[in-house]
Every structure is written in structure tokens, then in C-alpha cells.
Design a protein around this motif. Structure first.
Motif, PDB file in Angstrom:
ATOM      1  N   LYS A  59       0.836  -1.092   0.112  1.00  0.00           N
ATOM      2  CA  LYS A  59       0.084  -0.028   0.011  1.00  0.00           C
ATOM      3  C   LYS A  59       0.821   1.234  -0.129  1.00  0.00           C
ATOM      4  O   LYS A  59       1.688   1.570   0.913  1.00  0.00           O
ATOM      5  N   VAL A  83      -2.904   0.073  -3.791  1.00  0.00           N
ATOM      6  CA  VAL A  83      -2.874  -0.954  -3.482  1.00  0.00           C
ATOM      7  C   VAL A  83      -2.645  -2.223  -4.170  1.00  0.00           C
ATOM      8  O   VAL A  83      -3.474  -2.247  -5.159  1.00  0.00           O
ATOM      9  N   THR A 103      -9.293  -6.068   1.591  1.00  0.00           N
ATOM     10  CA  THR A 103     -10.142  -4.999   2.076  1.00  0.00           C
ATOM     11  C   THR A 103      -9.157  -4.027   2.344  1.00  0.00           C
ATOM     12  O   THR A 103      -7.784  -4.296   2.838  1.00  0.00           O
ATOM     13  N   ASP A 104      -9.671  -2.690   2.302  1.00  0.00           N
ATOM     14  CA  ASP A 104      -8.898  -1.663   2.695  1.00  0.00           C
ATOM     15  C   ASP A 104      -9.605  -0.612   3.397  1.00  0.00           C
ATOM     16  O   ASP A 104     -10.944  -0.758   3.198  1.00  0.00           O
ATOM     17  N   SER A 105      -9.195   0.300   4.085  1.00  0.00           N
ATOM     18  CA  SER A 105      -9.947   1.439   4.677  1.00  0.00           C
ATOM     19  C   SER A 105      -9.465   2.763   4.665  1.00  0.00           C
ATOM     20  O   SER A 105      -8.140   2.876   4.337  1.00  0.00           O
ATOM     21  N   LEU A 120     -14.044  -0.747  -1.165  1.00  0.00           N
ATOM     22  CA  LEU A 120     -12.633  -1.107  -0.761  1.00  0.00           C
ATOM     23  C   LEU A 120     -12.655  -2.511  -0.391  1.00  0.00           C
ATOM     24  O   LEU A 120     -12.092  -2.736   0.680  1.00  0.00           O
ATOM     25  N   LYS A 121     -13.298  -3.379  -1.105  1.00  0.00           N
ATOM     26  CA  LYS A 121     -13.338  -4.707  -0.872  1.00  0.00           C
ATOM     27  C   LYS A 121     -13.631  -5.830  -2.104  1.00  0.00           C
ATOM     28  O   LYS A 121     -14.454  -5.473  -2.889  1.00  0.00           O
ATOM     29  N   SER A 164      -2.020   5.436   7.685  1.00  0.00           N
ATOM     30  CA  SER A 164      -3.087   4.891   6.824  1.00  0.00           C
ATOM     31  C   SER A 164      -3.112   3.555   7.637  1.00  0.00           C
ATOM     32  O   SER A 164      -2.144   2.625   7.974  1.00  0.00           O
ATOM     33  N   SER A 205      -3.753  -2.557   4.418  1.00  0.00           N
ATOM     34  CA  SER A 205      -4.915  -3.424   3.762  1.00  0.00           C
ATOM     35  C   SER A 205      -4.611  -4.784   4.107  1.00  0.00           C
ATOM     36  O   SER A 205      -3.301  -5.277   4.378  1.00  0.00           O
ATOM     37  N   SER A 213      -1.081  -8.569   5.958  1.00  0.00           N
ATOM     38  CA  SER A 213      -1.137  -7.211   5.871  1.00  0.00           C
ATOM     39  C   SER A 213      -0.343  -6.474   5.069  1.00  0.00           C
ATOM     40  O   SER A 213       0.975  -6.915   5.223  1.00  0.00           O
ATOM     41  N   SER A 214      -0.598  -5.200   4.636  1.00  0.00           N
ATOM     42  CA  SER A 214       0.569  -4.380   4.020  1.00  0.00           C
ATOM     43  C   SER A 214       1.034  -3.459   5.065  1.00  0.00           C
ATOM     44  O   SER A 214       0.726  -3.651   6.385  1.00  0.00           O
ATOM     45  N   THR A 221       1.759   0.289   6.935  1.00  0.00           N
ATOM     46  CA  THR A 221       0.723   1.360   7.314  1.00  0.00           C
ATOM     47  C   THR A 221       1.293   2.667   6.963  1.00  0.00           C
ATOM     48  O   THR A 221       2.186   3.476   7.614  1.00  0.00           O
TER      49      THR A 221
END
Length: 530
Positions: free
Chosen positions: A248, A264, A280-282, A295-296, A325, A328, A343-344, A346
Motif C-alpha cells: 500500500k 494497493v 479489504t482496505d479502509s 474497498l473490498k 494509513s 490493507s 497485511s500491508s 501502514t
């Protein structure tokens, strides 16, 4: 029949005779236990479960030595310099010196001593070495071997020859592709090492990192037929066959007038296909999504396949500051039913700019007509940049400005506050909502905007009258009625009771009290106006 029986008996006799004569005392390999110890008359020394004692000395230079085990005399011999005695083929005593110390005058021995060396039967001992070309194997790494190569040797580091040695190897669950797991050696001499044994095993493809234990057991016999064993092992680690890499990236620094871009991507760096990967991302706090995007997503990736732009969207800053951030997350369920996720990172993003807020407050929210009220407006710049701010306010209808300024204009530094106040008077009755204060701002980057404050409410009510003060002061709540009250006596006769007029119920001297309260109210109002 008789000849066959004789032949059988002779065969059995020969076998037992051969076993009994399998070795001689000269075949025993000895290990020095105590190199030298001195024994006087009657002295003894313990070595393991044996006790060696100097029982007597002779002028001819001999010492009588006994050897006992568990309190039982095993042997007694007279030994001179260089003589030896053995017991059970387990212990050997060698006399290295005898001192009789004969007195020249009396011819008697004075404190004679004997120096002895104690040796024990040597025993074989195995040292197994297991080496592998790597300690960890990663099937995803092209430079990592695809086969596990193990090399084994057996060394006799004891003090006697080992005979009839069996070596058994266990791969610990790894699949053998080359080599033998069992070996036999007729003899391994003291200090001798066997020729290397080489095994090859497959590197398995596993969903989880797993350690395997390659082990080997050596079993052999000494000269008396006693068994000796040794076990050794080597652990190797096999990495999992799958690897998902979530990446990300976010614009590192923007101004309040600019846009942040987010990208991403997901890559399958493993050696197997991964199906139904949910990604998923936020959105980071302090920014809002500008694009219409979900974002999914659910994807499938073959080995070494990737999606470079799985999510690509832009963010609008809401407030200056430094933000992190959220990561993801990619998840999937393997054929073994186990769930895995990665997980990516941050990434951080910094938003620059001023951030102006206004707060409006009043000194009192409940007043009577003509009461003076102080209005305060607080302006804050909670951003990380300076800005030129022009703040202004307006008065509500039926309000008059008594004193003070209703605004200001100046450069507000970052993380600073500024307040101003003014006084107004309200004359009309009712609830009055004050207008919002406004502040326009602009910074050196040309970023500008306008903010408004909250809108306080002031309730203007009539002052308390003399009659209300009197009612509150007396607390008279007796009811009055123009209708006669009916009561029934014992003779069923009716009587009529009429309430007295209110003024007739007032007690004497109460009028003077009312007059005093009225004068006091006028005096208080006069003082407040001054």
C-alpha cells in the motif's frame, strides 16, 4: 542316531568354548583411571565399586594387595615393581614403586609404601555427526536447494574397539529419494570414523512452516558383549509454499488544497495458486474518499501472478495533521481448511495548512430587558501553518451594542488562539438566537476559506413584580370559593359557610411589609443600572 547326537553335543560344546575364548586378558584395552596413588601399610583406595588395599609389605620389596568388591574379597596377590593384577577383566593394578624404608640399625621396615596405577577396562563410545547442506529450505526461493542432502558419520571416541555396529537412520517424515537408512560395521577401532553416508530427500511443499528431525542410532558391542548405543539428530526447517505480499502506497505529504493518492497491489510470490483471496482496505482518519469505489474485492492469483492496481483512489484532506494509513488485509482459506492472512504496511501521510474554528459564548443565557450581556468569540488555529484571519460578528434584532469590538483582523500563528468580547443589551422579551460569528482566512499558499461559530440562545424574561414577590413571600395558597360549603350535622340540618374576602384575611401590619419589599426592589434595580 548315536553319531548324530555326539556331533550335536560337540557342536554345542564348540560354540560355548568359542564364546568363552572369544578374548583373552591381553585383548582388553585399558584406560588409566588413576595414574599414581601411594598406599601405606593398611591403606586402601576406592575406585568405582572396587576397594584396593595394601595388606602387608616384605623386605624383599613386595606388597600384598587385596581387591574387594561390595565387601567381598575378589583377589590377593604379592606384587613387586612392575607387576600387575586384574580382577573380573574390569580393573587392573600396576605397581610402579615399592619403598620398604629398612632401618639400618634395627633392620625393620619403617612406614613402607607402594605406588600403584589403577586402570579400568576401556569401553567404546559413539559420536554420530549429521550434517545437511542447509538448515532451512524455502521452496519459494529459486536459490534454495530442491533436495535435502544429509551426510552422516560414526566415530568411536571411546577407549575400546566396538564390534558389530548397526546404524539406523530416520528421516523424520521426509521422503527419501537416494541412499540407505540402515548400515552395519563389523568393527570400529578407537578413534576411527566411518566413511560418510549420503542421503537425499525431497523438499516438501507445505502450507505451514514445519521442522523435521533427521535422527540416527548406533548400536554396537564391546569385547565382553555388552551393548553400547548412541543417538543423534539434526533439525531442518521447511518454509511454507505460499506467500502473499500486500503493498500500500500513499502520497507522503500534501497541502489542504491538494489530493492524496492511494494504490494497493497484491502479489502471489508462492509456488501454488491461491483462490478466493478477499482483500479489504479502509480510509485513513482526517481524509475522505473522493471516488466512488468499494474497498473490498475477491481475487484469485496463480503462482508469481500479481495485481498492480487492485485499489486506486484519491483522498481529500479534512484537517491538517500527521496520519497513519490503516493496513490493507488479504485473506484466504487453504484446501486444508485453515485461514491465512497478510497485511500491508501502514504508510504515513502529512497534511499541511491552517485550521480555523470559532466558538461563541455569552455571560448569561437568562436575563431581563435592559440587562447587559458579554459576548465572547474565541478563534483557534489548530493547523500547522499561519493564516491571515478576519473575524466578524453581528447583533441580533432589538439588541444594542454597549461597548467592545465585534471582530478583528490579524495573522494567527499555527497552534494559536485569539478571543474578543463585546457587551450588548437586550430589550425585547423572548428567546433570541444570536447570529453566528464568521471568520475568513487565507494563507501564503493561497488556501482560503470561511468558518462560522455556534449560535447561543438568550432568554429575555419579564422582571418579578411586587405581587409575585408578595405571593412568593407569604406562600398563601388557601382556596377561595363563592359557593357555600354544605355540611350535615347530627340532626340532618344544613348550615351555610361563606369564605371571607381576601383583604379581610390579611393580618394587621402586612401592608407595611409589602411597601418595604417594593422599595427594596426599586433600590436593587437602580444599583444594577449604575
Amino acid at each position: 542316531m548315536f553319531k548324530k547326537s555326539i556331533f550335536l553335543l560337540l557342536t554345542i560344546f564348540f560354540i560355548f568354548s568359542t564364546q568363552a575364548l572369544a578374548y583373552t586378558t591381553d585383548d582388553i584395552e585399558w584406560k588409566t583411571s588413576v595414574d599414581s596413588t601411594s598406599l601405606g601399610w593398611g591403606d586402601s583406595v576406592t575406585n568405582g565399586d572396587y576397594v584396593i588395599k595394601a595388606e602387608d609389605f616384605s623386605k624383599a620389596g613386595y606388597v600384598s594387595i587385596t581387591i574387594s568388591k561390595d565387601g567381598v574379597l575378589k583377589k590377593i596377590e604379592a606384587l613387586g615393581f612392575g607387576d600387575e593384577m586384574t580382577v573380573d577383566d574390569e580393573i587392573k593394578i600396576t605397581v610402579t614403586a615399592v619403598k620398604t624404608n629398612i632401618d639400618e640399625w634395627s633392620g625393620d621396615m619403617v612406614d613402607p609404601t607402594a605406588s600403584i596405577r589403577i586402570s579400568r577396562r576401556g569401553l567404546p563410545n559413539f559420536e554420530i555427526t549429521i550434517d545437511t547442506d542447509e538448515s532451512s529450505y524455502d521452496p519459494k526461493d529459486i536459490s534454495s536447494p530442491k533436495k535435502i542432502t544429509a551426510t552422516l558419520t560414526v566415530k568411536n571416541n571411546g577407549h575400546a574397539e566396538a564390534k558389530n555396529i548397526d546404524l539406523t537412520i530416520n528421516t523424520g517424515g521426509l521422503t527419501l529419494t537416494d541412499g540407505d537408512l540402515t548400515h552395519n560395521y563389523l568393527s570400529i577401532l578407537i578413534g576411527e570414523t566411518t566413511s560418510p553416508i549420503t542421503l537425499e530427500m525431497d523438499v516438501p511443499l507445505l502450507w505451514d512452516e514445519t521442522s523435521f528431525l533427521i535422527s540416527a542410532n548406533a548400536k554396537g558391542y564391546d569385547i565382553k558383549g555388552a551393548e553400547h548405543t548412541k543417538t543423534a539428530s539434526k533439525s531442518v526447517t521447511i518454509e511454507n509454499k505460499w506467500e502473499l505480499i500486500a503493498t500500500k502506497t500513499v502520497t507522503e505529504e500534501i497541502y489542504m488544497t491538494e489530493t492524496a493518492y492511494v494504490l494497493v497491489s497484491i502479489r502471489n510470490a508462492g509456488v501454488c495458486t491461491l483462490n478466493s483471496i478477499t482483500v479489504t482496505d479502509s480510509v485513513v482518519d482526517g481524509l475522505e474518499l473522493k471516488d466512488s469505489i468499494t474497498l473490498k474485492k475477491t481475487i484469485s492469483l496463480k503462482a508469481s501472478e500479481s495485481t498492480e492496481e487492485l485499489f486506486e483512489y484519491s483522498l481529500k484532506p479534512l484537517k491538517p495533521g500527521s496520519y497513519i494509513s490503516p493496513a490493507s488485509v488479504a485473506e484466504f482459506t487453504a484446501p486444508n481448511g485453515k485461514k491465512y492472512s497478510v497485511s500491508s504496511g501502514t504508510p504515513a501521510i502529512k497534511v499541511n495548512g491552517p485550521y480555523i474554528t470559532l466558538t461563541k459564548s455569552v455571560s448569561s443565557s437568562n436575563v431581563t430587558p435592559g440587562t447587559e450581556i458579554t459576548v465572547t468569540v474565541k478563534v483557534d488555529n489548530t493547523g500547522n501553518r499561519d493564516a491571515s484571519v478576519t473575524a466578524s460578528d453581528s447583533l441580533p434584532t432589538d439588541a444594542s451594542l454597549v461597548s467592545g469590538e465585534t471582530g478583528f483582523q490579524e495573522v494567527m500563528k499555527k497552534s494559536s488562539s485569539k478571543s474578543y468580547s463585546y457587551v450588548i443589551r437586550m430589550d425585547a422579551l423572548g428567546d433570541v438566537k444570536l447570529p453566528s460569528a464568521t471568520a475568513s482566512f487565507i494563507d501564503l499558499e493561497g488556501y482560503k476559506g470561511e468558518k462560522i461559530s455556534n449560535m447561543p440562545v438568550i432568554s429575555v424574561v419579564e422582571p418579578v413584580t411586587e405581587t409575585e414577590l408578595t405571593t412568593e413571600g407569604t406562600g398563601d395558597t388557601q382556596p377561595t370559593s363563592s359557593e357555600p360549603a354544605q355540611t350535615e350535622n347530627d340532626n340532618n340540618e344544613q348550615t351555610t359557610a361563606t369564605s371571607l374576602p381576601e383583604e379581610e384575611q390579611t393580618e394587621p401590619g402586612f401592608e407595611a411589609l409589602l411597601s418595604g419589599l417594593a422599595l427594596a426592589s426599586v433600590y436593587i434595580l437602580f444599583k444594577r443600572k449604575n
